[in-house]
Design a protein around this motif. Structure first.
Motif, PDB file in Angstrom:
ATOM      1  N   SER C 160      16.779  72.080  19.594  1.00 45.36           N
ATOM      2  CA  SER C 160      17.204  70.736  19.129  1.00 45.36           C
ATOM      3  C   SER C 160      18.387  70.301  20.007  1.00 45.36           C
ATOM      4  O   SER C 160      18.433  68.940  20.164  1.00 45.36           O
ATOM      5  CB  SER C 160      17.576  70.695  17.627  1.00 45.36           C
ATOM      6  OG  SER C 160      16.510  71.136  16.957  1.00 45.36           O
ATOM      7  N   ALA C 189      10.465  76.297  25.670  1.00 41.39           N
ATOM      8  CA  ALA C 189      11.030  75.831  24.519  1.00 41.39           C
ATOM      9  C   ALA C 189      11.531  77.189  23.981  1.00 41.39           C
ATOM     10  O   ALA C 189      11.427  78.229  24.216  1.00 41.39           O
ATOM     11  CB  ALA C 189       9.760  75.384  23.506  1.00 41.39           C
ATOM     12  N   MET C 191      12.004  79.257  21.070  1.00 44.22           N
ATOM     13  CA  MET C 191      10.982  79.771  19.790  1.00 44.22           C
ATOM     14  C   MET C 191      11.938  79.977  18.630  1.00 44.22           C
ATOM     15  O   MET C 191      11.170  79.687  17.459  1.00 44.22           O
ATOM     16  CB  MET C 191      10.548  81.263  20.143  1.00 44.22           C
ATOM     17  CG  MET C 191       9.194  81.261  21.145  1.00 44.22           C
ATOM     18  SD  MET C 191       8.867  82.778  21.460  1.00 44.22           S
ATOM     19  CE  MET C 191      10.010  83.363  22.661  1.00 44.22           C
ATOM     20  N   GLY C 194      11.497  77.179  16.311  1.00 44.09           N
ATOM     21  CA  GLY C 194      10.070  76.925  15.684  1.00 44.09           C
ATOM     22  C   GLY C 194       9.553  75.520  16.418  1.00 44.09           C
ATOM     23  O   GLY C 194       9.615  75.080  17.380  1.00 44.09           O
ATOM     24  N   ILE C 195       8.846  74.964  15.355  1.00 45.05           N
ATOM     25  CA  ILE C 195       8.268  73.405  15.811  1.00 45.05           C
ATOM     26  C   ILE C 195       9.181  72.585  16.090  1.00 45.05           C
ATOM     27  O   ILE C 195       8.996  71.703  16.977  1.00 45.05           O
ATOM     28  CB  ILE C 195       7.379  73.127  14.358  1.00 45.05           C
ATOM     29  CG1 ILE C 195       6.420  71.985  14.879  1.00 45.05           C
ATOM     30  CG2 ILE C 195       8.459  72.560  13.399  1.00 45.05           C
ATOM     31  CD1 ILE C 195       5.236  72.433  15.445  1.00 45.05           C
ATOM     32  N   LEU C 196      10.203  72.781  15.676  1.00 46.31           N
ATOM     33  CA  LEU C 196      11.698  71.589  16.098  1.00 46.31           C
ATOM     34  C   LEU C 196      11.640  71.645  17.376  1.00 46.31           C
ATOM     35  O   LEU C 196      12.151  70.724  18.214  1.00 46.31           O
ATOM     36  CB  LEU C 196      13.071  71.948  15.223  1.00 46.31           C
ATOM     37  CG  LEU C 196      12.885  71.853  13.642  1.00 46.31           C
ATOM     38  CD1 LEU C 196      13.978  72.372  13.189  1.00 46.31           C
ATOM     39  CD2 LEU C 196      12.539  70.478  13.361  1.00 46.31           C
ATOM     40  N   SER C 197      11.762  72.895  18.055  1.00 46.74           N
ATOM     41  CA  SER C 197      11.915  72.894  19.798  1.00 46.74           C
ATOM     42  C   SER C 197      10.515  72.095  20.211  1.00 46.74           C
ATOM     43  O   SER C 197      11.140  71.609  21.151  1.00 46.74           O
ATOM     44  CB  SER C 197      12.226  74.342  20.081  1.00 46.74           C
ATOM     45  OG  SER C 197      10.890  75.047  19.972  1.00 46.74           O
ATOM     46  N   LEU C 198       9.522  72.277  19.843  1.00 47.22           N
ATOM     47  CA  LEU C 198       8.316  71.617  20.519  1.00 47.22           C
ATOM     48  C   LEU C 198       8.412  70.154  20.377  1.00 47.22           C
ATOM     49  O   LEU C 198       8.152  69.565  21.174  1.00 47.22           O
ATOM     50  CB  LEU C 198       7.186  71.983  19.385  1.00 47.22           C
ATOM     51  CG  LEU C 198       5.755  71.522  20.167  1.00 47.22           C
ATOM     52  CD1 LEU C 198       5.533  72.035  21.440  1.00 47.22           C
ATOM     53  CD2 LEU C 198       4.700  71.686  19.271  1.00 47.22           C
ATOM     54  N   MET C 199       9.127  69.540  19.110  1.00 45.61           N
ATOM     55  CA  MET C 199       9.074  68.266  18.948  1.00 45.61           C
ATOM     56  C   MET C 199      10.214  67.606  19.970  1.00 45.61           C
ATOM     57  O   MET C 199      10.217  66.613  20.148  1.00 45.61           O
ATOM     58  CB  MET C 199       9.846  68.039  17.343  1.00 45.61           C
ATOM     59  CG  MET C 199       8.523  68.329  16.507  1.00 45.61           C
ATOM     60  SD  MET C 199       6.801  67.209  16.961  1.00 45.61           S
ATOM     61  CE  MET C 199       5.686  68.228  16.239  1.00 45.61           C
ATOM     62  N   GLN C 200      10.967  68.608  20.651  1.00 45.27           N
ATOM     63  CA  GLN C 200      12.156  68.018  21.720  1.00 45.27           C
ATOM     64  C   GLN C 200      11.215  67.330  22.607  1.00 45.27           C
ATOM     65  O   GLN C 200      11.765  66.486  23.491  1.00 45.27           O
ATOM     66  CB  GLN C 200      13.083  68.988  22.044  1.00 45.27           C
ATOM     67  CG  GLN C 200      13.781  69.704  20.629  1.00 45.27           C
ATOM     68  CD  GLN C 200      14.473  68.565  19.849  1.00 45.27           C
ATOM     69  OE1 GLN C 200      15.008  67.659  20.213  1.00 45.27           O
ATOM     70  NE2 GLN C 200      14.101  68.887  18.444  1.00 45.27           N
TER      71      GLN C 200
END
Ligand SMILES: [Zn+2]
Ligand SMILES: [Zn+2]
Lengths: 327, 323, 327, 323
Positions: C160, C189, C191, C194-200
């Motif tokens: 993030s 990314a 890990m 989680g998904i928050l790092s993907l969304m970056q």
């Protein structure tokens, strides 16, 4: 001629076919493409047509009824520009435009024959004034601009007139907010007009840029054969690109490529199906369903926009009537 | 009688070679012999000048084709080097290949950044394998397209240098949609709001040349040619024999002069005598001057006017009748 | 330690290197990428550094003077984020921004160690608060926004904070009309978020969309190594993309690909030079010339625009001073 | 006790299979035997229902992964068929390949044309060779990009269906710049002015999923998962053993419910009991309803508002502190 005679003559005719008619006339691709023409057969026997796909004898009238698609092998026979229009446009609604744009001979070009003569011959052979017919008409009550190329006219080659008619058609579409349909069939640029024919590629593409900026739909329909300067300009710029089954479509001609790379090309090379596999076109569509699908696609691409922009601007009908009144 | 000895002569230049040799031999002898010979040398030199200017004045279209294809003719990178103090080449279509038969990059002219895009031939077999003899693949045209859009974004005028036999007619090129690559460039070039100047420096080979040649100004070097089809190809198809290449070259109207008369070309840029390869510096200076003049005019227009100027120019190409 | 001792120990150290430090922490690519780290050597002998390219012993001070590029084999050693800034930005002009954007542990994530601990360790190891430093500064007197990633911080992974700092930097660039430079070095990314790092990935790309719409220059500099979610978002969106020699850059890690396709990959696969050949980047640039070239490129991309738009709007200097005054 | 017999059971469904078998056997006997057994059957059925609802209520994240990957789970084309009367598939990236692991085309919902783009897995080995197990190549993402721009041009809302293990990690994919293909989609999706609704229907596999998932609304089917890395991959890296896949699945927060709580997902769409594959019709109806609701809201916005809505949503993703 009776059917049995025809069968007897078949072998003779096949041999004759190898020495086909005189010269093609566009940049590179046509001579080989003409080999499939069946005019000899047609003249010999107008009641019957020998299928160019499976060699079967078919009733000409039945073949026509099936849009010149063989019921046995699905071979899609070439159509004239007028037949294209007839098959796609609602009966009685086609109005040709810009038929007064006519060819001249800017380079005073002569090879084995003069270009002027070639133009006359082509007009006589094809019954049309140039290698494309353009106009407006309805497809299932949806008004469109439409152009259909005539391969019999010097191999559907693009010279100044083809370029100008397409450009005007695209401009008309842009002005009147009409979807544009162009059915291509061409060996490429028309050599007899030299650099001027090359420049038609830029001219048509430029007209399509303005159509594109206005967010209007352009459906390009590729038919056997489409090559060279036509493929490399307006024909490949469709928002949607549809091809007929087994139609051969490409930039360079098969023979030129084989000479360049010194190897045989795969049999399906440059067919519609090959292009599909290589991500170059959206659909390969049977001729029998072509009108319905094109009609659906137009509806699907205009209904959302209509809701937003044209809700109080009157229907297509009104626009159509206005245009007809003006013509 | 100093001539660059390394230049490979063309057929029609053979008389000059013979004369030149004769003069050299006589000159050597002159050192040891009488004054009478000096006069002969002078006469021969005069004769040489006359023959030379006659030969170069009466070049046939096919002769020009030969000059345009001369293996020592300067290519895009040669001109770039001579007209700009900087050159940053930009590579690739971003999607799988850097086609080196088309190059692109940034140069500077009078404190103005300019995007150069051009076809590039090789000087020897190895280079030509890399450059594919200056015949671009779809990836090359897509690199060019990327750079067109880059130039548009950053307000960089575009200059294209064109010298190509044509787009590559190969299996891979068809599989990657050569047609669409060319078509899209034609469309997108026509919509740019930055000035585009195209210079045909050698062979302008049909659609493969036009794909980077939709411009506000089309300039041609004196000995360059631009054609919808090669004279050889045209002869083979229309005359059914390559023996008629000369006739085809004449009929097609492919020289800079022809195209100027047809209204396609805006200016014919003079080359050094005998062709650009005899004096690349001089030819480059002429090119730079032409660029400066046209750029100055075009930069006076607003972006929308630049676009309209180009589109109007394209719109009017073609000859037909309307009764 | 004397030089001769070092030579004696070399073999021992090589063996030790095979059991390298504990676990990597980003999506897939890092563990293998860490193998080249030379921290053991550095600790053993701070005066001398063993080149990771040719194994030669080099004076550390001379190596640094040469921007950590080996004079013998041209190996470009990894740099810290601060070294990157130092090498590119004019002395004394860098001002860090958004350093108050700091990591938290949104998923309360624990594997063999808790994410909170990992963050603390990373901060201690690297001396920076997260895997990127962002700010503004001058490159040869041209004001730019700049971000430099720190590979030592959990493998330069994007969570993030990296996403937020880059997004704010891009927004700042957009607002102030500044060229943007980002130097990437990342395993992908993070890990642990989680998904928050993907969304970056989406967030940074979206910020760059607005920068792009404003026609501002973004130069992406890729350094050894750049992989995964970083390559597949902001790092590959540069108007110009520059890589350092031999830097490994890709989407999927080498090992993952080898397992998937069950064959060995070519040695130069995913190197800067490979990307160049495959048309993915504009230039491969020696570190010694990087600043000059980046500086030139900025000038070349802004001088035309300045003439048109900024002729009466004051110089960069003024903007810089205003910004500094505000900070 | 009618259960679709063709459904392949998952591990955690085994108790149900055993019970179901027991019930069937007893039922057959009941026909010939006494009334007492009928009571037993009733009890067993009650028991079955109880066990069933308990099993499906307490599914672990890894169980959901198994349902999400169930080989009989409906794929994009199955949903398309059920939610729209028309389907015109559009093919190709125009530059060399039609990647069939991503499909796209036109559907119609309530007289509105909608562009559908989705990943597509195969049902058997042959189909999976064609579909590459639903793992797209760069050409697939570029086809999607073409269709995004097509939709933008013609004002077509976009719905994406996502069920992919991820972008294909292959040599060719890297050579064709998988990274750039994904990155560009992220950027371009964020700039569209037509509504974009993404539905995670099975596996949302990292960047390969996100590349068609930057949307105004992110919806997830009840048993779908969405993660930055597969639990197996995460376990192998962080725990150094795939045995810890369960732990990784828990830690990563990948279920629809988790993502709803994290504010990533806007709505969790209920599936039929046991998973979408037990009743694709019911699940499709739920999907259609969700689409209708979100589309109705989004179509009230102006194009610029639609774009801003999406960008604002993306802008706020991430958790960090600022002292
Ligand atoms: Zn047949
Ligand atoms: Zn070294």
């Amino acid at each position: 001629m009776a059917l049995k005679d025809f069968f007897k003559n078949r072998q003779l005719k096949r041999a004759a076919k190898l020495h086909q008619k005189q010269g093609s006339a566009t940049a590179g691709n046509i001579s080989e493409l003409k080999a499939k023409s069946a005019i000899d057969d047609a003249l010999l026997c107008s009641l019957w047509t020998k299928c160019q796909g499976c060699n079967e004898l078919l009733y000409t009238s039945e073949l026509k009824k099936n849009l010149s698609v063989c019921k046995k092998c699905n071979f899609h026979h070439r159509l004239t520009a007028h037949e294209r229009i007839e098959q796609l446009i609602d009966y009685g609604t086609f109005v040709e435009i810009n038929d007064d744009v006519l060819p001249s001979d800017p380079l005073n070009f002569t090879d084995l024959k003069s270009y002027k003569e070639r133009l006359k011959d082509a007009q006589q052979l094809s019954g049309v004034s140039e290698a494309i017919i353009t106009g407006i008409g309805n497809i299932n009550n949806q008004l469109v601009s439409i152009g259909a190329m005539e391969f019999q006219f010097i191999g559907g080659s693009m010279g100044s007139v083809v370029g100008e008619r397409i450009t005007r058609l695209a401009e008309y579409s842009t002005e009147k907010k009409l979807p544009l349909i162009i059915i291509s069939s061409s060996g490429g640029a028309r050599m007899h007009e030299g650099i001027l024919s090359l420049m038609q590629m830029a001219k048509t593409a430029s007209a399509l840029k303005r159509l594109h900026e206005e967010k209007l739909l352009y459906i390009s329909i590729l038919t056997e054969p489409t090559f060279g300067g036509v493929t490399a300009s307006f024909a490949m710029l469709g928002d949607l690109i549809i091809a007929e089954p087994e139609a051969r479509i490409g930039f360079a001609g098969r023979r030129v490529i084989e000479e360049t790379i010194r190897q045989k090309l795969p049999k399906d090379f440059q067919t519609a199906e090959y292009l599909m596999e290589n991500g170059q076109i959206d659909m390969v569509i049977q001729r029998q369903t072509l009108k319905q699908i094109v009609s659906d696609l137009i509806r699907l691409h205009t209904q959302n926009i209509k809701k937003k922009r044209f809700s109080n601007n009157g229907s297509d009908k009104t626009i159509f009537e206005k245009i007809l009144a003006r013509l | 009688m100093k001539e660059n000895k390394e230049i490979i002569p063309l057929d029609f230049e053979k008389p000059l070679i013979a004369l030149s040799k004769q003069i050299s031999e006589l000159e050597q002898k002159t050192r040891t012999l009488q004054n009478g010979n000096k006069k002969l040398v002078e006469d021969l030199k005069l004769q040489y000048s006359k023959v030379k200017s006659e030969i170069y004045k009466e070049l046939s279209p096919l002769d020009k084709v030969k000059i345009a294809r001369h293996p020592q003719r300067p290519y895009t990178l040669d001109y770039v080097e001579k007209i700009s103090p900087v050159w940053y080449e930009l590579h690739g279509d971003r999607t799988g290949k850097d086609d080196q038969s088309i190059i692109g990059g940034l140069i500077e002219i009078d404190g103005q950044t300019v995007m150069v895009i051009g076809t590039q031939k090789g000087r020897n077999l190895k280079e030509n394998q890399k450059r594919n003899f200056g015949m671009p693949s779809p990836e090359g045209y897509r690199k060019a397209l990327r750079l067109f859009h880059h130039a548009e974004k950053f307000n960089l005028p575009i200059i294209t240098f064109i010298d190509t036999p044509g787009a590559y007619p190969g299996l891979e090129a068809e599989a990657k949609n050569q047609s669409q690559a060319i078509a899209l460039n034609l469309r997108e070039l026509s919509g740019l709001t930055v000035p585009v100047i195209s210079i045909i420096t050698g062979e302008g080979g049909s659609g493969g040349a036009l794909a980077i040649g939709v411009a506000n100004r089309i300039l041609m070097l004196e000995n360059s040619v631009y054609s919808v089809i090669s004279p050889e190809g045209c002869a083979a198809i229309l005359w059914r024999t390559k023996d008629k290449t000369q006739e085809a070259a004449n009929a097609l109207k492919i020289t800079a002069k022809d195209l100027y008369e047809l209204g396609i070309t805006d200016e014919v840029i003079p080359e050094s005598e005998g062709g650009a390869h005899y004096n690349p510096d001089e030819t480059s200076r002429n090119i730079l001057n032409a660029i400066r003049n046209h750029l100055e005019e075009l930069l006076k227009l607003t972006p929308e006017e630049v676009k309209k100027d180009r589109q109007d120019k394209i719109r009017n190409l073609g000859v037909f009748s309307t009764n």
